[in-house]
Design a protein around this motif. Structure first.
Motif, short mmCIF file in Angstrom:
data_model
loop_
_atom_site.label_atom_id
_atom_site.label_comp_id
_atom_site.label_asym_id
_atom_site.label_seq_id
_atom_site.Cartn_x
_atom_site.Cartn_y
_atom_site.Cartn_z
N GLN A 22 38.59 28.51 24.69
CA GLN A 22 39.06 29.93 24.18
C GLN A 22 40.58 29.65 24.29
O GLN A 22 41.00 28.88 24.92
CB GLN A 22 38.60 30.89 25.21
N PRO A 23 41.50 30.43 23.51
CA PRO A 23 42.81 30.33 23.32
C PRO A 23 43.70 30.61 24.64
O PRO A 23 43.16 31.65 25.28
CB PRO A 23 43.24 31.10 22.10
N VAL A 24 44.47 29.86 25.08
CA VAL A 24 45.15 30.11 26.23
C VAL A 24 46.91 30.22 26.07
O VAL A 24 47.14 29.19 25.04
CB VAL A 24 44.96 28.99 27.47
N THR A 50 46.63 34.95 29.03
CA THR A 50 48.18 34.64 29.12
C THR A 50 48.52 34.44 30.48
O THR A 50 48.18 35.35 31.51
CB THR A 50 48.76 35.95 28.17
N ILE A 51 49.30 33.27 30.90
CA ILE A 51 49.54 33.12 32.09
C ILE A 51 50.99 33.03 32.06
O ILE A 51 51.69 32.25 31.35
CB ILE A 51 49.06 31.61 32.42
N GLU A 78 51.42 35.56 36.94
CA GLU A 78 50.67 36.68 36.32
C GLU A 78 49.55 36.27 35.37
O GLU A 78 50.08 35.49 34.49
CB GLU A 78 51.66 37.83 35.84
N VAL A 79 48.52 36.85 35.44
CA VAL A 79 47.55 36.54 34.68
C VAL A 79 47.00 37.68 33.97
O VAL A 79 46.75 38.87 34.45
CB VAL A 79 46.29 36.02 35.34
N GLU A 80 46.96 37.81 32.56
CA GLU A 80 46.61 38.90 31.87
C GLU A 80 45.36 38.34 30.85
O GLU A 80 45.28 37.19 30.22
CB GLU A 80 47.51 39.13 30.50
N ILE A 85 39.30 32.23 32.75
CA ILE A 85 39.98 31.16 31.98
C ILE A 85 41.06 30.56 32.75
O ILE A 85 41.12 29.22 33.05
CB ILE A 85 40.47 31.55 30.67
N ALA A 86 41.77 31.45 33.57
CA ALA A 86 42.84 31.22 34.47
C ALA A 86 42.40 30.11 35.65
O ALA A 86 42.97 29.33 35.91
CB ALA A 86 43.49 32.54 35.06
#
Length: 93
Positions: A22-24, A50-51, A78-80, A85-86
């Protein structure tokens, strides 16, 4: 550290890690690194996770001086999006 230096560190780590299904997206002090599979770019594309962190935190993680999960708990990262995934990214560096 420049965006080129980030990419130089991230590409071999992603190759060793096996890529991401998956896209990160990493937002490192406004510099964007997007990863899908083993493709690493500086394009600001949509991502499932998004990290976001300051360059200093990213450099500390690369050096092994900061644990990414501790940095999340302390508010330095911050993780969104998809937090699973994070969590999987722990093994990246």
């Amino acid at each position: 550290m420049s965006i080129d230096a980030y990419i130089e560190k991230i590409i071999p780590a992603v190759d060793k890690f096996g890529g991401f299904a998956q896209p990160v997206k990493f937002n490192i002090g406004g510099d964007i690194v997007h990863i899908i599979g083993k493709d690493v770019t500086t394009e600001d594309k949509d991502a499932d996770c998004t990290i976001t962190m300051a360059p200093e935190i990213f450099e500390q993680i690369l050096a092994g001086d900061t644990d990414p999960m501790s940095a999340v708990m302390e508010g330095d990262i911050e993780v969104e999006g998809d937090s699973a995934i994070a969590i999987s990214i722990q093994g990246l560096f």
